[in-house]
Structures are given as C-alpha cells and as structure tokens.
Design a protein around this motif. Structure first.
Motif, PDB file in Angstrom:
ATOM      1  N   ILE A 133       0.842  -1.203   0.000  1.00 34.56           N
ATOM      2  CA  ILE A 133       0.000   0.000   0.000  1.00 34.56           C
ATOM      3  C   ILE A 133       0.879   1.256   0.000  1.00 34.56           C
ATOM      4  CG2 ILE A 133      -1.649   1.316   1.379  1.00 34.56           C
ATOM      5  CD1 ILE A 133      -2.844  -1.473   2.191  1.00 34.56           C
ATOM      6  N   ALA A 134       1.966   1.228   0.756  1.00 38.26           N
ATOM      7  CA  ALA A 134       2.893   2.372   0.775  1.00 38.26           C
ATOM      8  C   ALA A 134       3.531   2.573  -0.597  1.00 38.26           C
ATOM      9  CB  ALA A 134       3.972   2.158   1.834  1.00 38.26           C
ATOM     10  N   LEU A 135       3.851   1.491  -1.284  1.00 34.61           N
ATOM     11  CA  LEU A 135       4.452   1.602  -2.611  1.00 34.61           C
ATOM     12  C   LEU A 135       3.453   2.162  -3.625  1.00 34.61           C
ATOM     13  CD1 LEU A 135       7.082   1.168  -4.097  1.00 34.61           C
ATOM     14  CD2 LEU A 135       6.379  -1.185  -4.550  1.00 34.61           C
ATOM     15  N   ILE A 136       2.195   1.785  -3.503  1.00 31.52           N
ATOM     16  CA  ILE A 136       1.156   2.348  -4.373  1.00 31.52           C
ATOM     17  C   ILE A 136       1.040   3.850  -4.129  1.00 31.52           C
ATOM     18  CG2 ILE A 136      -1.333   2.390  -4.833  1.00 31.52           C
ATOM     19  CD1 ILE A 136      -1.298  -0.674  -4.189  1.00 31.52           C
ATOM     20  N   ALA A 137       0.977   4.246  -2.870  1.00 33.85           N
ATOM     21  CA  ALA A 137       0.867   5.667  -2.532  1.00 33.85           C
ATOM     22  C   ALA A 137       2.098   6.445  -3.002  1.00 33.85           C
ATOM     23  CB  ALA A 137       0.672   5.833  -1.029  1.00 33.85           C
ATOM     24  N   LEU A 138       3.281   5.892  -2.786  1.00 40.17           N
ATOM     25  CA  LEU A 138       4.515   6.544  -3.217  1.00 40.17           C
ATOM     26  C   LEU A 138       4.525   6.724  -4.729  1.00 40.17           C
ATOM     27  CD1 LEU A 138       7.509   7.461  -2.527  1.00 40.17           C
ATOM     28  CD2 LEU A 138       8.121   5.160  -3.271  1.00 40.17           C
ATOM     29  N   THR A 139       4.157   5.698  -5.458  1.00 35.03           N
ATOM     30  CA  THR A 139       4.151   5.762  -6.918  1.00 35.03           C
ATOM     31  C   THR A 139       3.218   6.853  -7.429  1.00 35.03           C
ATOM     32  OG1 THR A 139       4.704   3.416  -7.083  1.00 35.03           O
ATOM     33  CG2 THR A 139       3.708   4.429  -9.015  1.00 35.03           C
ATOM     34  N   LEU A 140       2.019   6.894  -6.887  1.00 39.76           N
ATOM     35  CA  LEU A 140       1.057   7.908  -7.322  1.00 39.76           C
ATOM     36  C   LEU A 140       1.530   9.319  -6.967  1.00 39.76           C
ATOM     37  CD1 LEU A 140      -2.309   6.136  -6.504  1.00 39.76           C
ATOM     38  CD2 LEU A 140      -1.321   6.585  -8.763  1.00 39.76           C
ATOM     39  N   ALA A 141       1.981   9.501  -5.735  1.00 40.88           N
ATOM     40  CA  ALA A 141       2.450  10.824  -5.318  1.00 40.88           C
ATOM     41  C   ALA A 141       3.660  11.261  -6.139  1.00 40.88           C
ATOM     42  CB  ALA A 141       2.789  10.808  -3.832  1.00 40.88           C
ATOM     43  N   TRP A 142       4.578  10.358  -6.365  1.00 40.79           N
ATOM     44  CA  TRP A 142       5.798  10.652  -7.096  1.00 40.79           C
ATOM     45  C   TRP A 142       5.494  11.074  -8.531  1.00 40.79           C
ATOM     46  CZ3 TRP A 142       9.898   6.211  -7.928  1.00 40.79           C
ATOM     47  CH2 TRP A 142      10.994   6.686  -8.642  1.00 40.79           C
ATOM     48  N   GLU A 143       4.691  10.291  -9.233  1.00 43.14           N
ATOM     49  CA  GLU A 143       4.476  10.524 -10.658  1.00 43.14           C
ATOM     50  C   GLU A 143       3.387  11.551 -10.964  1.00 43.14           C
ATOM     51  OE1 GLU A 143       6.650   9.567 -12.603  1.00 43.14           O
ATOM     52  OE2 GLU A 143       7.577   7.890 -11.563  1.00 43.14           O
TER      53      GLU A 143
ATOM     54  N   SER B 146       2.837  12.429 -15.087  1.00 46.93           N
ATOM     55  CA  SER B 146       3.298  11.626 -16.215  1.00 46.93           C
ATOM     56  C   SER B 146       2.513  10.318 -16.268  1.00 46.93           C
ATOM     57  CB  SER B 146       4.801  11.339 -16.101  1.00 46.93           C
ATOM     58  OG  SER B 146       5.050  10.356 -15.149  1.00 46.93           O
ATOM     59  N   PHE B 147       2.608   9.684 -17.418  1.00 42.59           N
ATOM     60  CA  PHE B 147       1.921   8.415 -17.601  1.00 42.59           C
ATOM     61  C   PHE B 147       2.537   7.292 -16.774  1.00 42.59           C
ATOM     62  CE2 PHE B 147       0.251  10.426 -21.473  1.00 42.59           C
ATOM     63  CZ  PHE B 147      -1.094  10.116 -21.291  1.00 42.59           C
ATOM     64  N   LEU B 148       3.691   7.528 -16.190  1.00 46.60           N
ATOM     65  CA  LEU B 148       4.293   6.520 -15.325  1.00 46.60           C
ATOM     66  C   LEU B 148       3.443   6.253 -14.084  1.00 46.60           C
ATOM     67  CD1 LEU B 148       8.120   7.230 -15.476  1.00 46.60           C
ATOM     68  CD2 LEU B 148       6.888   5.269 -16.365  1.00 46.60           C
ATOM     69  N   ALA B 149       2.485   7.123 -13.815  1.00 47.31           N
ATOM     70  CA  ALA B 149       1.574   6.885 -12.689  1.00 47.31           C
ATOM     71  C   ALA B 149       0.742   5.626 -12.919  1.00 47.31           C
ATOM     72  CB  ALA B 149       0.660   8.089 -12.487  1.00 47.31           C
ATOM     73  N   PHE B 150       0.586   5.236 -14.172  1.00 45.66           N
ATOM     74  CA  PHE B 150      -0.182   4.018 -14.466  1.00 45.66           C
ATOM     75  C   PHE B 150       0.500   2.749 -13.951  1.00 45.66           C
ATOM     76  CE2 PHE B 150      -2.203   6.719 -17.762  1.00 45.66           C
ATOM     77  CZ  PHE B 150      -3.502   6.590 -17.292  1.00 45.66           C
ATOM     78  N   LYS B 151       1.784   2.846 -13.633  1.00 44.82           N
ATOM     79  CA  LYS B 151       2.461   1.660 -13.085  1.00 44.82           C
ATOM     80  C   LYS B 151       1.872   1.284 -11.726  1.00 44.82           C
ATOM     81  CE  LYS B 151       6.308   4.141 -11.054  1.00 44.82           C
ATOM     82  NZ  LYS B 151       7.711   4.437 -11.096  1.00 44.82           N
ATOM     83  N   ALA B 152       1.193   2.224 -11.080  1.00 36.23           N
ATOM     84  CA  ALA B 152       0.518   1.903  -9.815  1.00 36.23           C
ATOM     85  C   ALA B 152      -0.605   0.902 -10.031  1.00 36.23           C
ATOM     86  CB  ALA B 152      -0.015   3.169  -9.159  1.00 36.23           C
ATOM     87  N   LEU B 153      -1.184   0.878 -11.225  1.00 36.70           N
ATOM     88  CA  LEU B 153      -2.230  -0.099 -11.522  1.00 36.70           C
ATOM     89  C   LEU B 153      -1.689  -1.521 -11.445  1.00 36.70           C
ATOM     90  CD1 LEU B 153      -4.070   1.639 -14.512  1.00 36.70           C
ATOM     91  CD2 LEU B 153      -4.814   1.469 -12.128  1.00 36.70           C
ATOM     92  N   PHE B 154      -0.441  -1.712 -11.856  1.00 34.83           N
ATOM     93  CA  PHE B 154       0.165  -3.038 -11.770  1.00 34.83           C
ATOM     94  C   PHE B 154       0.325  -3.481 -10.314  1.00 34.83           C
ATOM     95  CE2 PHE B 154       1.743  -1.676 -15.975  1.00 34.83           C
ATOM     96  CZ  PHE B 154       1.166  -2.693 -16.731  1.00 34.83           C
ATOM     97  N   LEU B 155       0.539  -2.520  -9.438  1.00 32.57           N
ATOM     98  CA  LEU B 155       0.672  -2.851  -8.021  1.00 32.57           C
ATOM     99  C   LEU B 155      -0.661  -3.252  -7.398  1.00 32.57           C
ATOM    100  CD1 LEU B 155       3.136  -0.032  -6.975  1.00 32.57           C
ATOM    101  CD2 LEU B 155       3.614  -2.483  -7.037  1.00 32.57           C
ATOM    102  N   LEU B 156      -1.759  -2.881  -8.041  1.00 30.35           N
ATOM    103  CA  LEU B 156      -3.071  -3.284  -7.538  1.00 30.35           C
ATOM    104  C   LEU B 156      -3.362  -4.756  -7.820  1.00 30.35           C
ATOM    105  CD1 LEU B 156      -5.223  -0.192  -8.545  1.00 30.35           C
ATOM    106  CD2 LEU B 156      -4.385  -0.794  -6.270  1.00 30.35           C
ATOM    107  N   LEU B 157      -2.676  -5.352  -8.805  1.00 29.69           N
ATOM    108  CA  LEU B 157      -2.918  -6.755  -9.154  1.00 29.69           C
ATOM    109  C   LEU B 157      -2.749  -7.708  -7.968  1.00 29.69           C
ATOM    110  CD1 LEU B 157      -1.241  -6.897 -12.677  1.00 29.69           C
ATOM    111  CD2 LEU B 157      -3.682  -6.855 -12.167  1.00 29.69           C
ATOM    112  N   PRO B 158      -1.662  -7.625  -7.220  1.00 31.61           N
ATOM    113  CA  PRO B 158      -1.520  -8.559  -6.098  1.00 31.61           C
ATOM    114  C   PRO B 158      -2.186  -8.101  -4.804  1.00 31.61           C
ATOM    115  CG  PRO B 158       0.500  -7.323  -6.329  1.00 31.61           C
ATOM    116  CD  PRO B 158      -0.403  -6.909  -7.469  1.00 31.61           C
ATOM    117  N   LEU B 159      -2.698  -6.887  -4.753  1.00 33.88           N
ATOM    118  CA  LEU B 159      -3.183  -6.332  -3.484  1.00 33.88           C
ATOM    119  C   LEU B 159      -4.269  -7.189  -2.837  1.00 33.88           C
ATOM    120  CD1 LEU B 159      -2.993  -4.084  -1.405  1.00 33.88           C
ATOM    121  CD2 LEU B 159      -4.664  -2.793  -2.747  1.00 33.88           C
ATOM    122  N   ARG B 160      -5.241  -7.615  -3.590  1.00 32.60           N
ATOM    123  CA  ARG B 160      -6.343  -8.404  -3.020  1.00 32.60           C
ATOM    124  C   ARG B 160      -5.844  -9.723  -2.415  1.00 32.60           C
ATOM    125  NH1 ARG B 160     -11.950  -9.676  -6.188  1.00 32.60           N
ATOM    126  NH2 ARG B 160     -12.985 -10.763  -4.489  1.00 32.60           N
TER     127      ARG B 160
END
Length: 114
Positions: free
Chosen positions: A15-25, A36-50
């Motif tokens: 969850i911290a990595l998702i937040a960091l990625t969004l805030a950063w990008e 930037s479009f690099l914020a979309f990499k946070a979507l990949f981090l949602l895959l294992p979250l559940r």
C-alpha cells in the motif's frame, strides 16, 4: 516474526508503494509538469493487493518476482535522477525490499509447518 507479522508488513509495504508511486508521478516529482503516464504503473501494483490482503500463498509466491521490476526501476532512477526524484527512487527501493522480505517470510512460514 510471525506469519501475521509478515502478512501485515507485506500489505503495508505494498500500500505504501502504491501511494509513493502515485504521489511521485502525479505531484511530487513527475517526469513532466502536471504528471506523467508513469503513474499508471501503480495499476500493476493493484494486481496482487487483493491476494496479499487475503493471505493467499500463491499471490505471495508470484508477487515476490513481480516486485523485482519495481526494485530495479528504483535502483536505475536512483542513480540516474537528481533531487527529489532520486530520493523517491531510493524510497521505492527500500519499500520494495521490505515487501520482498515480508513476502518471503510469509511463504517460508508455510514450508516450516508442512
């Protein structure tokens, strides 16, 4: 550390990595002004979250390899970027390393009891 401790650590670090990625990008140090479009990499981090939140062993197993891409990105940008972006990259390295350690600890706790 107990299985629940590793599970909590993995969930918190993901969850911290998702937040960091969004805030950063999007706000703190995007590659382009306005985000930037690099914020979309946070979507990949949602895959294992559940699966991580549910404690599914299979998710822990494959996400241990999945997170290495974020670790690698953090190392590369940590050396290449300057200023705040560089500090954010090293934070990504630290958080992804914590996630990796927690995931391995969680998976290993199953092996010991079988």
């Amino acid at each position: 550390m107990s299985r629940d401790g590793f599970r909590s650590g993995a969930a918190a670090s993901l969850i911290a990595l998702i937040a960091l990625t969004l805030a950063w990008e999007l706000w703190l140090a995007p590659l382009r002004p306005g985000g930037s479009f690099l914020a979309f990499k946070a979507l990949f981090l949602l895959l294992p979250l559940r699966g991580i939140l549910a404690g599914k062993l299979y998710t822990y197993q494959w996400s241990s390899m999945f997170i290495l891409a974020f670790f690698t990105e953090g190392v590369m940008r940590g050396w290449a970027d300057q200023g705040l972006a560089q500090r954010m990259a090293w934070c990504e390295v630290a958080i992804s390393t914590l996630f990796f350690i927690c995931v391995l600890g969680f998976a290993r706790s199953f092996k010991r009891r079988v």
